[in-house]
Design an enzyme around this catalytic site. Structure first.
Site, PDB file in Angstrom:
ATOM      1  N   CYS A  35       0.772  -1.234   0.007  1.00  0.00           N
ATOM      2  CA  CYS A  35      -0.162  -0.002   0.121  1.00  0.00           C
ATOM      3  C   CYS A  35       0.950   1.525  -0.081  1.00  0.00           C
ATOM      4  O   CYS A  35       0.409   2.359   0.007  1.00  0.00           O
ATOM      5  CB  CYS A  35      -1.062   0.080   1.177  1.00  0.00           C
ATOM      6  SG  CYS A  35      -1.959  -1.235   1.246  1.00  0.00           S
ATOM      7  N   ASP A  37       2.792   2.427   2.316  1.00  0.00           N
ATOM      8  CA  ASP A  37       3.130   2.843   3.751  1.00  0.00           C
ATOM      9  C   ASP A  37       3.363   1.919   4.671  1.00  0.00           C
ATOM     10  O   ASP A  37       2.594   0.795   4.824  1.00  0.00           O
ATOM     11  CB  ASP A  37       2.129   3.957   4.068  1.00  0.00           C
ATOM     12  CG  ASP A  37       2.204   5.073   3.662  1.00  0.00           C
ATOM     13  OD1 ASP A  37       3.127   5.777   3.235  1.00  0.00           O
ATOM     14  OD2 ASP A  37       0.848   5.620   3.279  1.00  0.00           O
ATOM     15  N   CYS A  61       5.644   8.476   2.690  1.00  0.00           N
ATOM     16  CA  CYS A  61       5.943   9.679   1.926  1.00  0.00           C
ATOM     17  C   CYS A  61       6.466  10.729   3.061  1.00  0.00           C
ATOM     18  O   CYS A  61       6.690  10.393   4.228  1.00  0.00           O
ATOM     19  CB  CYS A  61       4.786  10.234   1.476  1.00  0.00           C
ATOM     20  SG  CYS A  61       3.490  10.277   2.513  1.00  0.00           S
ATOM     21  N   CYS A 105      -1.693   9.252   7.151  1.00  0.00           N
ATOM     22  CA  CYS A 105      -0.245   8.907   7.732  1.00  0.00           C
ATOM     23  C   CYS A 105      -0.420   9.078   9.338  1.00  0.00           C
ATOM     24  O   CYS A 105       0.394   8.494   9.954  1.00  0.00           O
ATOM     25  CB  CYS A 105       0.588   9.970   7.050  1.00  0.00           C
ATOM     26  SG  CYS A 105       0.807   9.672   5.367  1.00  0.00           S
TER      27      CYS A 105
END
Ligand code: FES
Length: 281
Positions: A35, A37, A61, A105
């Site tokens: 995915c 992350d 990211c 995140c």
């Protein structure tokens, strides 16, 4: 190109507490490389049960790195009970906001923390899995996880849920189920009286100003902060409310629309229908 708050950039370029704690008391892992992350969090407690050392490793990211770094800063020195009360919104707020599309995140950070604490308490090193039934098979997101992000962040749309936990961002086959969960959680909030009573009558000036500040803090600022902006209450004169935009909002071409359609609309809904909001430039 994403518009990142200065603090996000700073934590991305100079992340705190990177690595792995030696002989950790708790280990939490979330996400998957498939995915894009993944995050591993390790911590060690001191003699008083406070988090003495915490480190992270992540594949992700700028927002994932900044969120992980922020999380470690937020929980250092805290007891596990105190650390548990930290929400993904606290992580995003610490960073001065994250783009909506990157809020997942901050959710990943909170989940890694939950996993690490669970690991400490159960003694088992397991990859964190949310309880409940899988709703979004594309990303393996359960109904419990969706309920939690909707509740913690007061989400209203499927698109927001996708931004916060990715559910619904693949084939789209789960969007109907996500919609039902949103309605259910928001219905529960209404029944439990969590929503503010609308337009209380006979407010004194002080009460009126306090209520205006409360509505701005709770109903307006979080979404502005998520976009790297902010808003301060400057003055209240009768029914005229003067505010000033900060951060990204200060130079935003949509600020006028935000002023009337968001700030003024909320204050009219919750404080008084006579309120007019003006911007101090
Ligand atoms: S099942 Fe949720 S996006 Fe495909």
């Amino acid at each position: 190109m994403w518009d990142y708050a200065e603090k996000v950039k700073e934590h991305f370029l100079n992340p705190r507490n990177v690595g792995e704690v030696e002989n950790p008391d708790g280990v939490g892992e979330v996400g998957s490389l498939a995915c894009g992350d993944a995050l591993k969090l390790t911590f060690k407690l001191d003699d008083e049960g406070k988090i003495e050392d915490v480190k992270f490793q992540t594949f992700g990211c700028a927002s994932a790195i900044a969120s992980s770094s922020a999380l470690t800063e937020l929980i250092k020195g805290k007891t596990l009970e105190e650390a548990e009360s930290i929400t993904n919104r606290d992580i995003a707020d610490f960073l001065g906001g994250l783009p909506d599309e990157k809020m997942h995140c901050s959710v990943m950070g909170k989940e890694a923390l939950e996993a690490a604490i669970e690991n400490y308490r159960t003694g088992e090193t397991v990859t964190h899995e949310m309880e409940g039934d899988v709703v979004c098979t594309c990303f393996g997101i359960t109904d419990h996880e969706i309920e939690e992000v909707v509740r913690d962040n007061n989400l209203e749309t499927v698109e927001q849920v996708t931004n916060y936990c990715k559910a619904g961002g693949g084939c789209g086959g789960c969007t109907g189920e996500i919609e039902k969960i949103i309605q259910r959680v928001r219905g529960e909030k209404k029944e439990s009286g969590e929503q503010k009573p609308k337009r209380p009558k006979n407010l004194t000036n002080i009460q009126k100003i306090q209520l205006i500040q409360e509505i701005i803090n709770e109903q307006v600022r979080p979404s502005l902060k998520a976009d790297g902006g902010d808003l301060d209450l400057i003055d209240v004169v009768g029914d005229d409310v003067i505010v000033a935009f900060r951060g990204m909002c200060a130079n935003c071409k949509m600020a006028e629309l935000t002023l009337t359609d968001v700030v003024q609309a909320k204050l009219r809904e919750y404080v008084s229908e006579d309120i007019n909001v003006y911007e101090k430039k």
